[in-house]
Design a protein around this motif. Structure first.
Motif, PDB file in Angstrom:
ATOM      1  N   GLU A  14     -15.443  25.544 -14.683  1.00 21.29           N
ATOM      2  CA  GLU A  14     -15.576  24.535 -15.730  1.00 21.29           C
ATOM      3  C   GLU A  14     -14.602  23.439 -15.895  1.00 21.29           C
ATOM      4  N   ARG A  15     -13.739  23.256 -14.985  1.00 26.42           N
ATOM      5  CA  ARG A  15     -12.809  22.299 -15.198  1.00 26.42           C
ATOM      6  C   ARG A  15     -13.139  20.974 -14.244  1.00 26.42           C
ATOM      7  N   PHE A  16     -14.524  20.388 -14.604  1.00 29.78           N
ATOM      8  CA  PHE A  16     -15.022  19.294 -13.896  1.00 29.78           C
ATOM      9  C   PHE A  16     -13.905  18.189 -13.873  1.00 29.78           C
ATOM     10  N   ILE A  55     -15.921  25.582  -9.726  1.00 31.00           N
ATOM     11  CA  ILE A  55     -15.965  24.971 -11.209  1.00 31.00           C
ATOM     12  C   ILE A  55     -17.334  24.803 -11.757  1.00 31.00           C
ATOM     13  N   SER A  56     -18.466  25.043 -10.875  1.00 31.78           N
ATOM     14  CA  SER A  56     -19.602  25.034 -11.625  1.00 31.78           C
ATOM     15  C   SER A  56     -20.325  26.291 -11.835  1.00 31.78           C
ATOM     16  N   TYR A  57     -19.917  27.257 -11.147  1.00 27.33           N
ATOM     17  CA  TYR A  57     -20.559  28.862 -11.112  1.00 27.33           C
ATOM     18  C   TYR A  57     -19.767  29.776 -11.463  1.00 27.33           C
ATOM     19  N   ALA A  58     -18.205  29.622 -11.164  1.00 25.03           N
ATOM     20  CA  ALA A  58     -17.493  30.852 -11.190  1.00 25.03           C
ATOM     21  C   ALA A  58     -16.481  30.954 -12.545  1.00 25.03           C
ATOM     22  N   GLY A  80     -16.597  35.527 -10.194  1.00 29.25           N
ATOM     23  CA  GLY A  80     -17.918  35.021 -10.705  1.00 29.25           C
ATOM     24  C   GLY A  80     -18.916  35.806 -10.554  1.00 29.25           C
ATOM     25  N   PRO A  81     -20.179  35.271 -10.663  1.00 31.18           N
ATOM     26  CA  PRO A  81     -21.565  35.980 -10.881  1.00 31.18           C
ATOM     27  C   PRO A  81     -21.986  36.414  -9.452  1.00 31.18           C
ATOM     28  N   GLY A  82     -21.396  35.732  -8.171  1.00 34.54           N
ATOM     29  CA  GLY A  82     -21.840  35.893  -6.775  1.00 34.54           C
ATOM     30  C   GLY A  82     -23.298  35.406  -6.659  1.00 34.54           C
ATOM     31  N   ILE A  83     -23.684  35.611  -5.582  1.00 28.51           N
ATOM     32  CA  ILE A  83     -25.041  34.927  -5.027  1.00 28.51           C
ATOM     33  C   ILE A  83     -25.967  35.917  -4.569  1.00 28.51           C
ATOM     34  N   THR A  84     -27.143  36.259  -5.193  1.00 27.26           N
ATOM     35  CA  THR A  84     -27.939  37.158  -4.985  1.00 27.26           C
ATOM     36  C   THR A  84     -28.639  37.074  -3.553  1.00 27.26           C
ATOM     37  N   HIS A 100     -26.428  20.050 -17.440  1.00 26.64           N
ATOM     38  CA  HIS A 100     -25.378  19.449 -17.434  1.00 26.64           C
ATOM     39  C   HIS A 100     -24.554  18.984 -16.329  1.00 26.64           C
ATOM     40  N   ILE A 101     -24.660  20.071 -15.254  1.00 28.60           N
ATOM     41  CA  ILE A 101     -24.170  20.069 -14.134  1.00 28.60           C
ATOM     42  C   ILE A 101     -24.672  19.150 -13.256  1.00 28.60           C
ATOM     43  N   ARG A 102     -26.146  18.888 -13.419  1.00 31.77           N
ATOM     44  CA  ARG A 102     -27.156  18.009 -12.516  1.00 31.77           C
ATOM     45  C   ARG A 102     -26.952  16.520 -12.976  1.00 31.77           C
TER      46      ARG A 102
END
Lengths: 140, 111
Positions: A14-16, A55-58, A80-84, A100-102
């Protein structure tokens, strides 16, 4: 933090405001070692996209850099959540980014694709609910 | 062709990096998706975008752009100006749309 040409950089989720910090440092390090511009640009892009992904996902992660006589080895690990579905995640344009990210111009579904493009060898593994691991090898 | 030439010809407003307008402009790139700009732009390009937040500076530093032009009168965030100043990246503003400014730059680069 430094032992010869081994470096480890922490990256916080989250530290953009810090996106690009590690890649700019890595670029300077590689320049100092005397890595050719065309090669260090690829390394910088691969690390930049990896930083943005953490930053975006983990929650948090690390970017490790090792420079050997023949290769630039980049190791990205996050908690983080990992990738399915890795295959789907590698598709250009596929993204799970929120609005928000986009809105910032991230999350276009190009990051992993860019990383792979910049790598000579690209390996990715992920465990749902635990995190993702990227191994990037770039020939010097 | 340097950044100062673009500023003069296109009436761009300089928001920071006024001391770095001697940078050579070898080409241009227009885009608002940062990954696309990372992948497609080249060293020496002037980057045309509507993104005004601070993350654009790291992209420009990594890609060694000659400058950033914000379109449609968008003003850079305070943090963006701070960072661009530190990094010596000229930050320019135009009232024109991305399409129009890119077209004019192209015309100057390829007369």
């Amino acid at each position: 933090m430094t032992q010869g040409h081994n470096y480890v950089f922490p990256v916080e989720g989250e530290r953009f405001d810090e996106a690009g910090k590690v890649s700019v440092q890595v670029k300077q390090i590689l320049k100092k070692i005397g890595i050719p511009d065309a090669v260090l640009r690829r390394a910088a892009i691969a690390i930049y996209e990896s930083e943005v992904n953490i930053i975006s996902y983990a929650i948090h992660g690390t970017a490790s850099l090792q420079v050997t006589d023949d290769h630039i080895l980049i190791d990205i690990q996050d908690v983080g959540p990992g990738i399915t579905d890795i295959e789907q995640a590698m598709e250009q344009g596929y993204s799970t980014a929120n609005d928000h990210i986009r809105a910032m111009g991230f999350g276009a579904g190009m990051g992993l694709f860019n990383i792979k493009n910049c790598s000579d060898i690209f390996e990715m593994s992920s465990e749902e609910g635990k995190g993702t691991h990227l191994k990037i090898t770039i020939n010097r | 062709m340097n950044v100062a030439f673009l500023v003069e010809k296109l009436g761009l407003k300089v928001r920071c990096g006024g001391d770095r307008l001697d940078r050579e402009v070898s080409g241009g790139y227009a885009g608002d998706l940062l990954s696309n700009v990372m992948a497609g732009s080249k060293s020496g390009d002037v980057w045309v975008t509507c993104q005004a937040h601070q993350n654009i500076v790291a992209v420009s530093v990594l890609k060694e752009h000659s400058g950033i032009i914000l379109t449609q009168g968008r003003e850079p965030d305070k943090e963006t100006i701070q960072r661009a100043s530190q990094e010596g990246i000229p930050l320019l503003v135009t009232e024109l749309s991305g399409f129009e400014i890119a077209g004019r730059i192209y015309g100057l680069l390829h007369p």
